[in-house]
Enzyme design. Structure first.
Site, PDB file in Angstrom:
ATOM      1  N   PHE A   1       0.813  -1.232   0.000  1.00 29.51           N
ATOM      2  CA  PHE A   1       0.000   0.000   0.000  1.00 29.51           C
ATOM      3  C   PHE A   1       0.842   1.276   0.000  1.00 29.51           C
ATOM      4  CE2 PHE A   1       0.965  -0.067   4.520  1.00 29.51           C
ATOM      5  CZ  PHE A   1       1.083   1.276   4.814  1.00 29.51           C
TER       6      PHE A   1
ATOM      7  N   GLU B   1      -5.003  -4.016  -2.219  1.00 26.26           N
ATOM      8  CA  GLU B   1      -6.449  -3.745  -2.248  1.00 26.26           C
ATOM      9  C   GLU B   1      -6.802  -2.498  -1.434  1.00 26.26           C
ATOM     10  OE1 GLU B   1      -4.739  -6.139  -0.915  1.00 26.26           O
ATOM     11  OE2 GLU B   1      -5.832  -7.343   0.555  1.00 26.26           O
TER      12      GLU B   1
ATOM     13  N   SER C   1       5.177  -7.107   3.486  1.00 25.30           N
ATOM     14  CA  SER C   1       5.698  -7.444   4.824  1.00 25.30           C
ATOM     15  C   SER C   1       6.454  -8.779   4.788  1.00 25.30           C
ATOM     16  CB  SER C   1       4.527  -7.526   5.803  1.00 25.30           C
ATOM     17  OG  SER C   1       3.631  -8.529   5.358  1.00 25.30           O
TER      18      SER C   1
ATOM     19  N   CYS D   1       9.728   1.571   3.646  1.00 28.00           N
ATOM     20  CA  CYS D   1      10.600   0.443   4.022  1.00 28.00           C
ATOM     21  C   CYS D   1      12.038   0.879   4.236  1.00 28.00           C
ATOM     22  CB  CYS D   1      10.535  -0.660   2.980  1.00 28.00           C
ATOM     23  SG  CYS D   1      11.345  -0.189   1.446  1.00 28.00           S
TER      24      CYS D   1
HETATM   25  P1  NAD Z   1       1.377  -6.704   3.063  1.00 31.98           P
HETATM   26  O1  NAD Z   1       2.393  -7.784   3.153  1.00 31.98           O
HETATM   27  O2  NAD Z   1       0.252  -6.717   4.033  1.00 31.98           O
HETATM   28  O3  NAD Z   1       0.676  -6.715   1.597  1.00 31.98           O
HETATM   29  C1  NAD Z   1       1.433  -6.695   0.420  1.00 31.98           C
HETATM   30  C2  NAD Z   1       0.658  -7.415  -0.677  1.00 31.98           C
HETATM   31  O4  NAD Z   1       0.468  -8.782  -0.306  1.00 31.98           O
HETATM   32  C3  NAD Z   1      -0.719  -6.844  -0.957  1.00 31.98           C
HETATM   33  O5  NAD Z   1      -0.912  -6.792  -2.357  1.00 31.98           O
HETATM   34  C4  NAD Z   1      -1.664  -7.840  -0.297  1.00 31.98           C
HETATM   35  O6  NAD Z   1      -2.890  -7.972  -0.985  1.00 31.98           O
HETATM   36  C5  NAD Z   1      -0.893  -9.145  -0.356  1.00 31.98           C
HETATM   37  N1  NAD Z   1      -1.169 -10.013   0.800  1.00 31.98           N
HETATM   38  C6  NAD Z   1      -1.363  -9.605   2.097  1.00 31.98           C
HETATM   39  N2  NAD Z   1      -1.549 -10.677   2.889  1.00 31.98           N
HETATM   40  C7  NAD Z   1      -1.465 -11.773   2.102  1.00 31.98           C
HETATM   41  C8  NAD Z   1      -1.573 -13.173   2.347  1.00 31.98           C
HETATM   42  N3  NAD Z   1      -1.799 -13.652   3.579  1.00 31.98           N
HETATM   43  N4  NAD Z   1      -1.429 -14.024   1.309  1.00 31.98           N
HETATM   44  C9  NAD Z   1      -1.196 -13.550   0.068  1.00 31.98           C
HETATM   45  N5  NAD Z   1      -1.096 -12.234  -0.230  1.00 31.98           N
HETATM   46  C10 NAD Z   1      -1.220 -11.353   0.768  1.00 31.98           C
HETATM   47  O7  NAD Z   1       2.178  -5.325   3.106  1.00 31.98           O
HETATM   48  P2  NAD Z   1       1.599  -3.849   3.218  1.00 31.98           P
HETATM   49  O8  NAD Z   1       1.036  -3.633   4.577  1.00 31.98           O
HETATM   50  O9  NAD Z   1       0.743  -3.531   2.045  1.00 31.98           O
HETATM   51  O10 NAD Z   1       2.956  -2.992   3.067  1.00 31.98           O
HETATM   52  C11 NAD Z   1       3.796  -2.693   4.149  1.00 31.98           C
HETATM   53  C12 NAD Z   1       4.948  -3.670   4.233  1.00 31.98           C
HETATM   54  O11 NAD Z   1       5.675  -3.679   3.006  1.00 31.98           O
HETATM   55  C13 NAD Z   1       5.976  -3.268   5.300  1.00 31.98           C
HETATM   56  O12 NAD Z   1       6.372  -4.425   5.996  1.00 31.98           O
HETATM   57  C14 NAD Z   1       7.127  -2.678   4.499  1.00 31.98           C
HETATM   58  O13 NAD Z   1       8.383  -2.756   5.126  1.00 31.98           O
HETATM   59  C15 NAD Z   1       7.069  -3.527   3.268  1.00 31.98           C
HETATM   60  N6  NAD Z   1       7.714  -2.881   2.134  1.00 31.98           N
HETATM   61  C16 NAD Z   1       8.928  -3.353   1.749  1.00 31.98           C
HETATM   62  C17 NAD Z   1       9.594  -2.746   0.700  1.00 31.98           C
HETATM   63  C18 NAD Z   1      10.934  -3.240   0.265  1.00 31.98           C
HETATM   64  O14 NAD Z   1      11.405  -2.833  -0.791  1.00 31.98           O
HETATM   65  N7  NAD Z   1      11.602  -4.100   1.032  1.00 31.98           N
HETATM   66  C19 NAD Z   1       9.003  -1.653   0.037  1.00 31.98           C
HETATM   67  C20 NAD Z   1       7.753  -1.209   0.458  1.00 31.98           C
HETATM   68  C21 NAD Z   1       7.105  -1.828   1.514  1.00 31.98           C
END
Ligand code: NAD
Length: 492
Positions: free
Chosen positions: A156, A183, A233, A288
Site C-alpha cells: 500500500f 487492495e 511485509s 521500508c
Molecule cells: P502486506 O504484506 O500486508 O501486503 C502486500 C501485498 O500482499 C498486498 O498486495 C496484499 O494484498 C498481499 N497479501 C497480504 N496478505 C497476504 C496473504 N496472507 N497471502 C497472500 N497475499 C497477501 O504489506 P503492506 O502492509 O501492504 O505494506 C507494508 C509492508 O511492506 C511493510 O512491511 C514494508 O516494510 C514492506 N515494504 C517493503 C519494501 C521493500 O522494498 N523491502 C518496500 C515497500 C514496503
C-alpha cells in the site's frame, strides 16, 4: 489546495485490453485515511477471474515475445509522456487513497517515471555476451530471453512507484505482465492503466487484477505464471517465496524492515537532525527505508536527543492535500492501533517517552487515522520495540559507547534493508560501508533509496529470492559540509 472527491467507483479489472467489471462476490471499501470517507469499492477477484486473466496474458505472449525490443519500448516512451502530463492528477489520487502529502506523492511518481525511462534502454541492457574458443572450435553465447507470463504483487505504501519497479522492465523484455496492487490503494493503478491503454500496447500484454489472498494464491499456483515479484511485509514475503518456489517459479520477494542509523559525535548535528527527521517521519514512517532506531555514540547522545525531539515536535500533521502539511495519516485505524500498542509496550519495557504522538488532534481530521511523531529514549536491547517493524512515525533512541557497540546493535536485527551512518570521519564511513549488515547503506543519507538504474534488495529477513544473484549492496555518500550526494557506489 482543494481536491474534488471523485464519485464512488467500483474498481474494474483490466484484462485482455478491456476494462471489465469484476464478478467477485467479495468487495472491500477503499477508505481515505485522512477523512475516513469511503471513496471506492474494490473487488476481491476470485480464482476463475484471475485464471481468465492469466490465460489472456498467456495468449498474448507468443506475439509479444517475437516483437523486436525496439518496437516493444515504443509504448514506454508514450507512457513516460503520459505519466509526465498526468503527474499532478495521479499524485492527487495517491494522496487521496494513501494519505501521504501531495509533495511525497509527486516524488514517488518521479521515481516511477525514472523506471520507465531506464526500461527504454532494454535493447542495450538485454544484450547477452559471448566468447570464442571456450574449447577447441567451440564458441559460447549467453542470450537473455523473456520468461512468459510474470506477475507482481505490491504493497500500500507506494501505490504509484512500486508497480513501476517491475512493469516497464517485464514488458520491455518481452514478457506479458500481471499486476495485483494492494487492495487498500487500487485507484492509482486504475488511472495508470487507463494511461497504459492509450500507449498502443497489444491486448493482454499488461493486466490489472484487483484482489487479496485468493488472487495472490491463484497467481502462485497457476502453471502459466513463470515468475513472481513481491513487495510487502516479511511474513507474506516468506509465504510467497515458499509457495512460488514449491511451484517451480522464479520469485523475488522484498520484505519488511527495521532500519538503523548510527550518529557519531563528529557528525554535523544540524544536518543529521534534519535528514533523520525526514527519514523517520516522512510518509508517516510508512516507508521500508525509514529510519526506525537511532543509535547515538558518546557525546552525540544528549545533543541529538534534544535536537531530534524538537524537530519531530515541529512537524505539521494533517490531510496531505493541504500544502502546509508535512506528515499525513496512517493507512488504517487497525495499523494506527497497532502502532499505539507498540508504543505502550515500549514504555512498559522501560523506554522513556520524549514525545508522545498518540491522541493527536488534527483540525478537520477527526475521522482520520492521525498519529503525531513519537520519540522514545533508551529502548532496552532485547525489547519488542527494538526488534519489531513499527511502520509508523516512531523513532527509538539507544545509546552506545563506541562504533563497535553500535554496529553490534545492528548485527542482532533480523532485518537488513538499510543502515546509515552520520559522521565526518572517512575511516568510520569506510568501516561502516564494509561491515554494516544491510543491503542499502547511507553515509550522511537518511533514505538510501536506489536510483532506477541500480538494483534494490535488502539482506536477511528483508529479502528472499529463489534465484539470488551475487549479494550486492549500494552505498550512497553525502559530502557532509554541502549536503551534496557524491555518488552511488556498489561494493566490488
Ligand atoms: P502486506 O504484506 O500486508 O501486503 C502486500 C501485498 O500482499 C498486498 O498486495 C496484499 O494484498 C498481499 N497479501 C497480504 N496478505 C497476504 C496473504 N496472507 N497471502 C497472500 N497475499 C497477501 O504489506 P503492506 O502492509 O501492504 O505494506 C507494508 C509492508 O511492506 C511493510 O512491511 C514494508 O516494510 C514492506 N515494504 C517493503 C519494501 C521493500 O522494498 N523491502 C518496500 C515497500 C514496503
Amino acid at each position: 489546495m482543494t481536491v474534488t472527491a471523485p464519485p464512488l467507483t467500483k474498481v474494474p479489472n483490466y484484462i485482455n485490453g478491456q476494462w471489465q467489471d469484476s464478478t467477485a462476490h467479495e468487495w472491500q471499501d477503499v477508505v481515505n485515511p485522512a477523512t475516513g470517507e469511503v471513496i471506492a469499492s474494490v473487488p476481491l477477484s476470485d480464482t476463475t477471474e484471475v485464471s481468465n486473466a492469466i490465460d489472456a496474458a498467456s495468449a498474448a505472449y507468443p506475439a509479444w515475445r517475437r516483437t523486436p525490443p525496439e518496437d516493444r519500448i515504443q509504448p514506454l516512451f508514450k507512457l513516460k509522456q503520459l505519466l509526465e502530463d498526468h503527474q499532478d492528477e495521479l499524485a492527487r489520487i495517491i494522496t487521496h487513497e494513501n494519505g501521504k502529502t501531495f509533495a511525497e506523492s509527486k516524488a514517488e511518481l518521479r521515481r516511477a517515471i525514472e523506471n520507465v525511462e531506464v526500461a527504454c534502454g532494454i535493447p542495450m541492457m538485454m544484450q547477452g555476451y559471448n566468447l570464442e574458443d571456450v574449447a577447441r572450435g567451440i564458441d559460447e553465447t549467453m542470450i537473455r530471453q523473456p520468461l512468459g507470463v510474470v506477475a507482481a504483487i505490491t504493497p500500500f505504501n507506494f501505490p504509484g512507484m512500486i508497480p513501476f519497479w517491475f512493469l516497464p522492465y517485464a514488458i520491455a523484455c518481452g514478457n506479458t505482465f500481471i499486476l495485483k496492487p494492494s487492495e487498500r490503494v487500487p485507484l492509482t493503478m486504475r488511472r495508470a492503466f487507463e494511461l497504459l491503454d492509450q500507449t498502443g500496447l497489444p491486448a493482454g500484454v499488461v493486466t490489472l487484477i484487483n484482489g487479496g489472498k485468493t488472487a495472490v494464491d491463484t497467481l502462485l499456483d497457476h502453471p502459466k505464471v513463470r515468475a513472481i515479484s513481491f513487495v510487502g511485509s516479511t511474513p507474506v514475503a516468506k509465504y510467497i517465496y515458499a509457495r512460488a518456489g514449491a511451484n517451480g517459479k522464479r520469485a523475488q520477494c522484498q520484505g519488511g524492515a527495521k532500519n538503523h542509523v548510527i550518529v557519531l559525535p563528529d557528525a554535523d548535528m544540524k544536518m543529521a537532525t534534519q535528514i533523520i527527521s525526514d527519514s523517520a517521519f516522512g510518509c508517516a514512517g510508512q516507508r521500508c527505508l525509514a529510519v526506525s532506531v537511532a543509535v547515538t555514540v558518546g557525546e552525540a547522545q544528549s545533543t541529538f536527543r534534544d535536537s531530534i525531539t524538537e524537530a519531530a515536535a515541529s512537524l505539521r500533521v494533517g490531510n496531505g492535500v493541504d500544502k502546509d502539511v508535512q506528515m499525513g495519516p496512517i493507512i488504517t485505524p487497525q495499523s494506527k492501533a497497532r502502532i499505539e500498542s507498540l508504543i505502550d509496550r515500549g514504555t512498559h519495557e522501560g523506554a522513556k517517552l520524549l514525545l508522545d504522538g498518540r491522541h493527536a488532534t488534527v483540525t478537520g481530521g477527526e475521522r482520520g487515522n492521525f498519529l503525531k511523531p513519537t520519540v522514545l529514549d533508551g529502548i532496552p536491547r532485547n525489547s519488542d520495540l527494538a526488534d519489531t517493524e513499527i511502520f509508523g512515525p516512531v523513532l527509538s533512541l539507544v545509546h552506545a559507547s563506541n562504533l563497535d557497540e553500535a554496529l553490534a546493535f545492528l548485527e542482532r536485527s533480523a532485518y537488513g534493508n538499510q543502515a546509515s551512518l552520520f559522521t565526518s570521519s572517512g575511516a568510520a564511513a569506510r568501516r561502516f560501508r564494509y561491515e554494516a549488515p544491510a543491503g542499502n547503506i547511507g553515509i550522511n543519507i537518511g533514505v538510501a533509496a536506489p536510483m532506477a538504474y541500480f538494483p534494490f534488495s535488502g539482506w536477511k529477513d528483508s529479502f528472499f529470492a529463489a534465484r539470488p544473484g551475487p549479494r550486492c549492496r549500494r552505498v550512497l555518500y553525502r559530502e557532509e559540509s554541502s549536503g551534496r550526494t557524491l555518488g552511488v557506489r556498489p561494493l566490488p
